[in-house]
Write a protein that holds these residues in place. Structure first.
Motif, mmCIF file in Angstrom:
data_model
loop_
_atom_site.group_PDB
_atom_site.id
_atom_site.type_symbol
_atom_site.label_atom_id
_atom_site.label_comp_id
_atom_site.label_asym_id
_atom_site.label_seq_id
_atom_site.Cartn_x
_atom_site.Cartn_y
_atom_site.Cartn_z
ATOM 1 N N GLY A 98 37.537 47.777 52.571
ATOM 2 C CA GLY A 98 38.435 48.265 53.266
ATOM 3 C C GLY A 98 38.250 48.009 54.829
ATOM 4 N N THR A 192 44.661 40.540 59.425
ATOM 5 C CA THR A 192 44.846 41.986 59.347
ATOM 6 C C THR A 192 45.623 42.550 60.351
ATOM 7 O OG1 THR A 192 42.580 42.446 59.993
ATOM 8 C CG2 THR A 192 42.909 42.055 57.575
ATOM 9 N N SER A 201 48.269 49.192 55.770
ATOM 10 C CA SER A 201 46.896 49.937 55.696
ATOM 11 C C SER A 201 47.024 51.517 56.005
ATOM 12 C CB SER A 201 45.912 49.316 56.813
ATOM 13 O OG SER A 201 44.806 50.051 57.068
#
Length: 395
Positions: A98, A192, A201
């Motif tokens: 992650g 991302t 996220s």
């Protein structure tokens, strides 16, 4: 094409190690992730949408492994705009458990040469390249490779120096989002760092991103694709493309929005559904489309957009962002009387007047990297708040 110091294991690239794609097309070179299914693509005749949905925004390889080295052969398609500055290579983000661990790019690949003045495009074939990540930490870990959000990417071969396996379902909720090039990630720093990925996220949810550059146009096949895609949370961000494409007038817009929402509700009758209106875009707040490239800026090597419509035409039903925000708010309020899981978020709460003064849109249309972060953080705070539309639905 690859190094020899490892005993490589080649793993087929299949849907069980790929997230964020609705379809996987087998090509002469490997597999091509698509964000619209084949039946929907067959109903599309627009080259812009065809290019956008094949760019893997939000698409990532995800697997568990002890491997300390990973190689991925890909065949990217690079875009070259005549008269405009060269585009940087697409960025791949490597996440380990992650956390962003490394970023890289792949050179070579096919080239799509686009002439903005004429709208013509020419394809030139090129070689595949290799993405290489080494010195990964020992031990079993979850590895994610987020593909470039703005670069069509055929996946050719995946190699690791230890076996890999799909990640078991961890019970995280799936957030299905649809929007324009801003949701697609235009001008974000990396895959991302697009605002939907940042918001996902923050919310602890799995993203399926149907942000389609230039193509959030209330297409019925997009609504049906969303209807048929399993999801726990759904949002649609509508407005800017309808204006800058000068696609429809208010008379058509209102029933098109109702129809889009009706179709989604056929497959997701009680799923939290959030309608998001456009963020501030000064050129289109009160001036209809179509948007056009600023030729004087282009001649100076800069990419900039301008609104070419006539504000007086609003009286005849031409759409502006201000008109669309008012109408979306009215539609959601009307429908919410019978649909308690339908919600509205004003895009100006994500990026408004004060934000535009501090972080203006560099090309008059798209946010930069810092603004993507701000929009993602704002959306995360508003949507996943204790009293927000996605409250109690994240993991």
């Amino acid at each position: 094409m690859h190094t020899t110091e490892h005993d490589w294991i080649t793993t087929p690239i299949t849907a069980d190690i790929l997230r964020g794609a609705l379809d996987l097309e087998h090509t002469a070179h490997g597999v091509l992730p698509h964000r619209l299914p084949a039946w929907a693509r067959a109903q599309n005749t627009d080259g812009q949408l065809a290019m956008a949905e094949a760019q893997p925004s939000g698409v990532r390889l995800v697997f568990r492994t002890r491997a300390t080295a990973v190689e991925l052969d890909t065949l990217p398609t690079k875009r070259v705009y005549a008269g405009a500055p060269p585009r940087p290579d697409g960025v791949y983000d490597l996440l380990v458990d992650g956390r962003l661990a490394e970023q890289s790019a792949v050179t070579g690949g096919n080239t799509l040469a686009i002439d903005l003045a004429t709208g013509s495009a020419e394809s030139h074939p090129g070689p595949a390249g290799t993405l290489r990540f080494t010195d990964l930490p020992d031990g079993v870990k979850t590895v994610e490779i987020w593909l470039p959000h703005n670069e069509t990417t055929e996946l050719v071969t995946l190699r690791t120096d230890a076996p890999i396996e799909p990640v078991p379902d961890q019970g995280r909720k799936v957030w299905l989002h649809h929007g324009s090039s801003i949701s697609h990630g235009s001008d974000a720093a990396s895959p991302t760092a697009i605002w939907p990925a940042l918001a996902a996220s923050l919310g602890g949810v799995e993203l399926i991103n149907l942000g389609l550059g230039g193509s959030a146009l209330l297409d019925p096949f997009t609504a049906r694709a969303m209807r048929d895609t399993p999801a726990d949370l759904i949002s649609i961000k509508i407005g800017i493309n309808v204006v800058n494409a000068d696609l429809m007038r208010l008379r058509a817009f209102t029933p098109a929005v109702h129809g889009f929402l009706d179709t989604i509700r056929e497959g997701h009758p009680t799923t939290p559904l959030l309608v998001v209106s456009p963020i501030l875009c000064p050129i289109h707040e009160d001036t209809p489309g179509p948007a056009a490239f600023d030729v004087s800026a282009l001649s100076a090597g800069k990419l900039r957009f301008q609104a070419t419509g006539d504000p007086a035409e609003r009286a005849a039903g031409k759409l502006t962002l201000r008109v669309i925000r008012e109408e979306l708010s009215r539609i959601v309020k009307q429908r919410a009387a019978d649909d308690p899981h339908l919600h509205y978020l004003d895009g100006l709460d994500l990026y408004g007047e004060a934000d535009a003064e501090e972080l203006p849109l560099p090309d008059e249309l798209h946010p930069d990297a810092a603004t993507h972060r701000r929009i993602g953080e704002r959306f995360g705070a508003l949507a996943f708040a204790a009293d927000g539309p996605f409250a109690d639905h994240s993991a």
